[in-house]
Write a protein that holds these residues in place. Structure first.
Motif, mmCIF file in Angstrom:
data_model
loop_
_atom_site.group_PDB
_atom_site.id
_atom_site.type_symbol
_atom_site.label_atom_id
_atom_site.label_comp_id
_atom_site.label_asym_id
_atom_site.label_seq_id
_atom_site.Cartn_x
_atom_site.Cartn_y
_atom_site.Cartn_z
ATOM 1 N N LEU A 27 43.183 51.866 40.631
ATOM 2 C CA LEU A 27 43.367 50.418 40.520
ATOM 3 C C LEU A 27 42.086 49.733 40.971
ATOM 4 C CD1 LEU A 27 46.905 49.729 42.064
ATOM 5 C CD2 LEU A 27 46.236 49.517 39.675
ATOM 6 N N GLN A 28 41.724 48.676 40.286
ATOM 7 C CA GLN A 28 40.569 47.906 40.703
ATOM 8 C C GLN A 28 40.971 46.988 41.853
ATOM 9 O OE1 GLN A 28 38.959 46.063 37.173
ATOM 10 N NE2 GLN A 28 37.801 47.917 36.689
ATOM 11 N N ILE A 29 39.991 46.664 42.663
ATOM 12 C CA ILE A 29 40.260 45.889 43.866
ATOM 13 C C ILE A 29 40.890 44.537 43.543
ATOM 14 C CG2 ILE A 29 37.955 44.890 44.060
ATOM 15 C CD1 ILE A 29 38.268 45.333 47.142
ATOM 16 N N ARG A 30 40.463 43.900 42.478
ATOM 17 C CA ARG A 30 41.041 42.591 42.133
ATOM 18 C C ARG A 30 42.519 42.710 41.780
ATOM 19 N NH1 ARG A 30 37.761 43.347 37.474
ATOM 20 N NH2 ARG A 30 39.078 43.729 35.654
ATOM 21 N N ASP A 31 42.907 43.835 41.158
ATOM 22 C CA ASP A 31 44.317 44.048 40.822
ATOM 23 C C ASP A 31 45.163 44.273 42.074
ATOM 24 O OD1 ASP A 31 43.807 43.812 38.070
ATOM 25 O OD2 ASP A 31 43.275 45.936 37.936
ATOM 26 N N ILE A 38 46.513 39.566 48.720
ATOM 27 C CA ILE A 38 45.557 39.762 49.810
ATOM 28 C C ILE A 38 44.217 39.170 49.381
ATOM 29 C CG2 ILE A 38 44.355 41.475 51.238
ATOM 30 C CD1 ILE A 38 46.627 43.451 50.514
ATOM 31 N N PRO A 39 43.566 38.390 50.230
ATOM 32 C CA PRO A 39 42.220 37.909 49.887
ATOM 33 C C PRO A 39 41.288 39.106 49.613
ATOM 34 C CG PRO A 39 43.052 36.797 51.852
ATOM 35 C CD PRO A 39 44.008 37.903 51.542
ATOM 36 N N GLN A 40 40.582 39.046 48.486
ATOM 37 C CA GLN A 40 39.780 40.187 48.054
ATOM 38 C C GLN A 40 38.703 40.567 49.068
ATOM 39 O OE1 GLN A 40 38.798 40.296 43.900
ATOM 40 N NE2 GLN A 40 37.021 41.592 44.255
ATOM 41 N N ASN A 41 38.044 39.605 49.688
ATOM 42 C CA ASN A 41 36.997 39.923 50.666
ATOM 43 C C ASN A 41 37.571 40.699 51.849
ATOM 44 O OD1 ASN A 41 35.106 38.617 49.112
ATOM 45 N ND2 ASN A 41 35.136 36.737 50.316
ATOM 46 N N TYR A 42 38.748 40.298 52.306
ATOM 47 C CA TYR A 42 39.392 40.987 53.434
ATOM 48 C C TYR A 42 39.868 42.367 52.995
ATOM 49 C CZ TYR A 42 42.111 41.291 57.779
ATOM 50 O OH TYR A 42 42.612 41.656 58.997
ATOM 51 N N LEU A 43 40.363 42.456 51.774
ATOM 52 C CA LEU A 43 40.831 43.739 51.247
ATOM 53 C C LEU A 43 39.693 44.753 51.172
ATOM 54 C CD1 LEU A 43 43.082 45.472 50.058
ATOM 55 C CD2 LEU A 43 42.568 44.448 47.816
#
Length: 137
Positions: A27-31, A38-43
């Motif tokens: 899975l891509q991080i944005r998905d 979840i905020p992507q930067n924190y993820l």
């Protein structure tokens, strides 16, 4: 004893999403961020920790992403929380630390019992809830 932080909660949510897709590729991080809210930067920080701890793998490149490093039935909630939170019972008071040290093994075993469920258990419970919801429509 501290509660589960936002980091721990988000990490569990991300691992749950990866478990839902286990065996179906990465899975891509944005998905993950979108599905788990979840905020992507924190993820990114959370996934870096989980990767360092050997719970997930990353695939680099334009079509890259993340996947579980092991089967979901071998990763416990306890494993995830310790990877993200560190030791789950670490009071700041030195005297209390000394007292709890006497009981640490017992406390740790009790916590393992509470968090013994695996990612696969969580996926199965989520699927059961989805099935129940369908009957009420």
């Amino acid at each position: 004893m501290a509660g589960i932080s936002t980091k721990g909660s988000y990490g569990l949510a991300a691992m749950y999403e990866l478990a839902l897709h286990y065996g179906q590729g990465h899975l891509q991080i944005r998905d993950i961020a979108e599905k788990a809210n979840i905020p992507q930067n924190y993820l990114e920080q959370i996934l870096a920790t989980l990767r360092k701890e050997g719970l997930i793998q990353s695939i680099r490149g334009a079509g890259g992403g993340y996947l579980l490093a092991k089967a979901p039935n071998t990763i416990s909630v306890f494993d995830i929380l310790v990877a993200l939170e560190g030791e789950l019972c670490n009071p700041s008071d030195e005297r209390l630390q000394a007292i709890l040290h006497l009981y640490w093994n017992r406390i740790r075993e009790d916590m393992k019992g509470v968090f013994h469920e695996t990612l696969q258990d969580l996926v199965d419970q989520g699927n059961a809830l989805d099935q129940q919801s369908m009957y009420f429509i």
